[in-house]
Design an enzyme around this catalytic site. Structure first.
Site, mmCIF file in Angstrom:
data_model
loop_
_atom_site.group_PDB
_atom_site.id
_atom_site.type_symbol
_atom_site.label_atom_id
_atom_site.label_comp_id
_atom_site.label_asym_id
_atom_site.label_seq_id
_atom_site.Cartn_x
_atom_site.Cartn_y
_atom_site.Cartn_z
ATOM 1 N N ARG A 1 -127.105 -29.654 17.948
ATOM 2 C CA ARG A 1 -127.433 -28.337 16.980
ATOM 3 C C ARG A 1 -127.309 -28.917 15.826
ATOM 4 N NH1 ARG A 1 -122.933 -24.440 18.011
ATOM 5 N NH2 ARG A 1 -124.087 -23.853 19.994
ATOM 6 N N ARG B 1 -119.181 -23.122 10.499
ATOM 7 C CA ARG B 1 -120.337 -23.491 11.099
ATOM 8 C C ARG B 1 -121.651 -23.150 10.298
ATOM 9 N NH1 ARG B 1 -119.423 -22.720 17.610
ATOM 10 N NH2 ARG B 1 -117.498 -23.717 17.839
ATOM 11 N N LYS C 1 -117.229 -18.570 11.286
ATOM 12 C CA LYS C 1 -118.526 -18.108 10.963
ATOM 13 C C LYS C 1 -118.805 -17.368 9.881
ATOM 14 C CE LYS C 1 -119.848 -18.319 15.928
ATOM 15 N NZ LYS C 1 -120.623 -17.352 17.013
ATOM 16 N N CYS D 1 -128.731 -14.928 25.518
ATOM 17 C CA CYS D 1 -128.163 -16.227 25.040
ATOM 18 C C CYS D 1 -128.922 -17.332 25.957
ATOM 19 C CB CYS D 1 -126.823 -16.027 25.288
ATOM 20 S SG CYS D 1 -126.210 -15.917 26.989
ATOM 21 N N CYS E 1 -121.971 -14.527 29.730
ATOM 22 C CA CYS E 1 -120.261 -14.439 29.584
ATOM 23 C C CYS E 1 -119.925 -13.783 28.496
ATOM 24 C CB CYS E 1 -119.828 -16.047 29.770
ATOM 25 S SG CYS E 1 -119.715 -16.837 28.156
ATOM 26 N N CYS F 1 -122.111 -15.006 22.358
ATOM 27 C CA CYS F 1 -123.534 -15.629 21.644
ATOM 28 C C CYS F 1 -124.694 -14.811 21.635
ATOM 29 C CB CYS F 1 -123.666 -17.044 22.473
ATOM 30 S SG CYS F 1 -122.446 -18.262 22.605
#
Length: 565
Positions: free
Chosen positions: A74, A144, A208, A426, A471, A475
């Site tokens: 990423r 991030r 974040k 996601c 899940c 995301c």
């Protein structure tokens, strides 16, 4: 702030020699395609996750072979801005040196390359360095990639906000030289190193940050630990409202976990931005839960100590008092697909990229199309938090050429529906190790089924925010959708309803662990009722709340896990 036994992640971080571990040794280990011991976790701080192809995992086990290990890499792109030259470098690598040949735009405004084999990991980091890029701190227990509203119109305000997103990103980066030593073959520094902001054990959990420019909430401010709401006057940025403690992840069956909306702390002038960012991070560093990672995000720290206590400590450390929050409002989260003219007279083309996946297929050669545009474009690219891409800063004389290229490669679809624009998923299978159910691969079919219901009730012009995650880790940001699906197992999901268009309300569990047909059988009569009884311009989520079909989530820490109504 706890005397409980520390989680094992705390041990490996503190003993990692500031994120070095033995990663360099693992790179020369040809007996496995993966990373050993602590290095499996440590590579995340360098922007990578070890993965394998779950579609063929059982087959390889039968053949007595280890899983086909690769990494997902990423890239760090604060605000999602990338030059055409940088894009072409990434495009070439993805096409030649990854198993899947694709580039995926993420909803955190960066790109991921899936399927990088071990022997190609160091070369890709060195390529990024030559392009002026890196993957530092795009994963792991650090701050991030910093988001920024991808505003294609108000160029001056966007440029100012974007510059602050870059400043915040750089200020909060790890200071260790580990990345340069391991991946770029730089000399090991002789003097002792320090991590003045993050500390030698880094943060308790991921962190974040986002910068948002109202009225567009494309960054989903309530999904972030720290958000800066741009306050402008006469087109000039004057300061930020600061929000702290948002987050969407939860653990299935664990009622101590829940999504949470961020809390408003107040307004700050521009010159206090970095001090406030550092103070919020350092308070979370010192006060966050290092024993239970499921309760380690900033949102749980605020719930534990109280918003006012946390806020007061931030003010003390930053030497800055919050002023009352300035007024602002949101009216949309989606991207304006197609051409728009900016206030500077330049044009901007927002291209819809299904689930952010750029891959060449027989009918649509999306990856080649963006590369073709990059070869002639003189502006920049802006990746959006909705997984789309903006060809920004197009001079009027280049508009026709870029439009023609986009159409030639299938990047412009005149038949694109509003519902498709309002959907997100996601990655999930086959690469995500946490996936319980499909997401990206089933999203087109799910959207078609929603569209069929809307058309049946003559609501084809309507749409609602629809998101699917494989899940509960958040995301796909399903916990800020009007209709959210969270994977429970193969072909089964939890159905959440009642978020709003603006992204300021969490949806509530409506049906637990149901199959796909049941999901759409449940939605059908609700959509019919919405069509028959909604007020002017009333969103689907607002309708469900107003009519009492779904009880609103007021304080998720107390009522998220309560029954539907």
């Amino acid at each position: 702030m706890s005397n409980d036994k520390l989680s094992d992640n705390e041990r490996l971080k503190s003993k990692s020699s500031l994120l070095r571990g033995t990663i360099s040794d693992d790179l020369t280990d040809n007996l496995t395609g993966g990373f050993n011991g602590d290095n499996f976790q440590l590579i995340r701080f360098h922007g990578m996750y070890q993965q394998d192809d779950r579609d063929i995992r059982a087959e390889r086990m039968e053949q007595k072979l280890e899983p086909r290990h690769t990494v997902m890499l990423r890239i760090r792109l604060p605000g999602g801005i990338i030059t055409p030259e940088q894009w072409l470098g990434i495009d070439e690598f993805a096409g030649q040196h990854t198993l899947y040949g694709s580039i995926r735009i993420t909803n955190r405004q960066t790109v991921q390359c899936h399927g990088v084999l071990k022997q190609d990991i160091k070369p890709v980091h060195q390529l990024l360095s030559r392009l002026g890029l890196d993957s530092r701190a795009t994963a792991g227990d650090v701050n991030r990639n910093v988001l920024c509203t991808a505003n294609p119109v108000e160029s001056l305000l966007h440029q100012q906000a974007y510059e602050w997103a870059k400043h915040i990103s750089e200020h909060l980066l790890p200071r260790t030289n580990a990345y340069a030593e391991i991946w770029l073959d730089k000399e090991k520094i002789s003097k002792s190193e320090d991590e003045p902001i993050l500390g030698k054990s880094y943060l308790p959990r991921k962190f974040k940050t986002a910068v948002v420019i109202p009225p567009q909430n494309d960054v989903d401010i309530h999904a972030n630990d720290l958000s800066f709401v741009a306050i402008g006057e006469a087109g000039q940025l004057t300061g930020f409202n600061v929000l702290v403690g948002g987050g969407l992840a939860m653990t299935q069956g664990d009622t101590s976990t829940y999504p949470r909306l961020a809390s408003e702390f107040g307004f700050i002038p521009l010159n206090a931005t970095l001090a406030i960012a550092e103070a919020v991070v350092s308070v979370q560093r010192d006060w966050g839960n290092r024993s239970n990672r499921k309760n380690a995000r900033t949102k749980y720290t605020l719930e534990k100590v109280g918003v006012e206590v946390f806020k007061a400590e931030v003010e003390k450390r930053a030497g800055q008092q919050f002023e009352p929050a300035r007024p602002y409002s949101f009216d949309q989260r989606g991207d304006r697909i197609g051409w728009v003219e900016g206030i500077d007279g330049k044009y901007h083309l927002t291209l819809f990229i299904p689930s952010g996946r750029l891959l060449d297929k027989a009918d649509d050669r999306l990856k080649s199309g963006v590369a073709a545009i990059a070869r002639v474009h003189r502006g920049d690219f802006r990746l959006t938090p909705n997984q789309n891409i903006i060809i920004a800063g197009v001079e009027s004389g280049m508009r026709d050429q870029i439009d023609a290229l986009a159409r030639e490669y299938g990047l412009i679809q005149d038949s694109l529906t509003e519902q498709r624009k309002s959907a997100m998923a996601c990655v999930s299978f086959p690469t995500c190790p946490l996936a319980m159910a499909e997401a990206e691969r089933v999203l087109p079919d799910f959207v078609q089924r929603i569209e069929a219901i809307l058309e049946k009730y003559k609501l084809g012009h309507e749409a609602f925010i629809f998101r699917v995650t494989g899940c509960p880790n958040g995301c796909g940001r399903a916990m800020l959708a009007e209709v959210g699906l969270v994977g429970r197992g193969p072909g089964r999901y939890n159905l959440y309803l009642g978020g709003n268009r603006e992204g300021t309300r969490i949806p509530r569990l409506y049906r637990d662990n149901i199959d796909v047909d049941t999901i759409f059988n449940q939605l059908d009569p609700l959509i019919l009722s919405w069509g028959n009884s909604k007020q002017p311009n009333e969103g689907f989520g607002d309708f469900l709340i107003r009519t009492g079909i779904v009880a609103p989530v007021i304080n998720a820490a107390l009522d998220f896990h309560l029954p539907t109504a």
